[in-house]
Design a protein around this motif. Structure first.
Motif, PDB file in Angstrom:
ATOM      1  N   ARG A  13      -7.928 -65.274 -50.919  1.00 25.35           N
ATOM      2  CA  ARG A  13      -7.311 -65.911 -52.086  1.00 25.35           C
ATOM      3  C   ARG A  13      -8.106 -67.099 -52.600  1.00 25.35           C
ATOM      4  O   ARG A  13      -7.782 -67.656 -53.634  1.00 25.35           O
ATOM      5  N   GLY A  14      -9.147 -67.501 -51.892  1.00 22.17           N
ATOM      6  CA  GLY A  14      -9.996 -68.592 -52.329  1.00 22.17           C
ATOM      7  C   GLY A  14      -9.442 -69.975 -52.026  1.00 22.17           C
ATOM      8  O   GLY A  14      -9.916 -70.962 -52.570  1.00 22.17           O
ATOM      9  N   PHE A  15      -8.425 -70.061 -51.156  1.00 23.46           N
ATOM     10  CA  PHE A  15      -7.857 -71.354 -50.802  1.00 23.46           C
ATOM     11  C   PHE A  15      -8.749 -72.123 -49.833  1.00 23.46           C
ATOM     12  O   PHE A  15      -8.814 -73.341 -49.879  1.00 23.46           O
ATOM     13  N   ILE A  28     -10.763 -76.763 -47.374  1.00 22.65           N
ATOM     14  CA  ILE A  28     -10.022 -76.358 -48.569  1.00 22.65           C
ATOM     15  C   ILE A  28     -11.012 -76.305 -49.722  1.00 22.65           C
ATOM     16  O   ILE A  28     -11.644 -77.301 -50.057  1.00 22.65           O
ATOM     17  N   SER A  29     -11.134 -75.150 -50.346  1.00 21.88           N
ATOM     18  CA  SER A  29     -12.120 -74.979 -51.405  1.00 21.88           C
ATOM     19  C   SER A  29     -11.533 -75.167 -52.799  1.00 21.88           C
ATOM     20  O   SER A  29     -12.258 -75.442 -53.736  1.00 21.88           O
ATOM     21  N   ASN A  30     -10.215 -75.011 -52.943  1.00 22.66           N
ATOM     22  CA  ASN A  30      -9.572 -75.183 -54.242  1.00 22.66           C
ATOM     23  C   ASN A  30      -8.332 -76.038 -54.038  1.00 22.66           C
ATOM     24  O   ASN A  30      -7.246 -75.525 -53.807  1.00 22.66           O
ATOM     25  N   LYS A  31      -8.517 -77.351 -54.114  1.00 24.10           N
ATOM     26  CA  LYS A  31      -7.458 -78.301 -53.777  1.00 24.10           C
ATOM     27  C   LYS A  31      -6.231 -78.143 -54.680  1.00 24.10           C
ATOM     28  O   LYS A  31      -5.108 -78.196 -54.208  1.00 24.10           O
ATOM     29  N   SER A  32      -6.429 -77.921 -55.971  1.00 24.54           N
ATOM     30  CA  SER A  32      -5.286 -77.811 -56.877  1.00 24.54           C
ATOM     31  C   SER A  32      -4.482 -76.544 -56.615  1.00 24.54           C
ATOM     32  O   SER A  32      -3.251 -76.556 -56.673  1.00 24.54           O
ATOM     33  N   ALA A  33      -5.153 -75.434 -56.305  1.00 29.70           N
ATOM     34  CA  ALA A  33      -4.443 -74.185 -56.000  1.00 29.70           C
ATOM     35  C   ALA A  33      -3.655 -74.312 -54.704  1.00 29.70           C
ATOM     36  O   ALA A  33      -2.524 -73.834 -54.609  1.00 29.70           O
ATOM     37  N   ARG A  36      -0.536 -76.433 -55.390  1.00 33.47           N
ATOM     38  CA  ARG A  36       0.510 -75.638 -56.063  1.00 33.47           C
ATOM     39  C   ARG A  36       1.189 -74.684 -55.096  1.00 33.47           C
ATOM     40  O   ARG A  36       2.410 -74.542 -55.107  1.00 33.47           O
TER      41      ARG A  36
END
Length: 55
Positions: A13-15, A28-33, A36
């Motif tokens: 999922r790219g998290f 963590i590669s996508n902090k905003s995702a 959420r």
């Protein structure tokens, strides 16, 4: 869910992303995702650079 399955799901999922080969570490590669997704689960995060979980 087993640990390995959970890690693979988060990677897909790219998290998170993998660092190094041995021992393998994750970040963590996508902090905003991630923020959420955690807020949908009812976990609040403090604003700022570091986000300790508030369980």
């Amino acid at each position: 869910m087993e640990y390995d399955d959970c890690i693979q799901s988060l990677l897909n999922r790219g998290f998170i992303a993998r660092i190094g080969k041995s021992p393998c570490k994750y970040y963590i590669s996508n902090k905003s995702a991630v923020a959420r997704a955690l807020s949908k689960c009812g976990i609040d995060l403090r604003p700022g650079r570091f986000h300790p979980l508030m369980l």
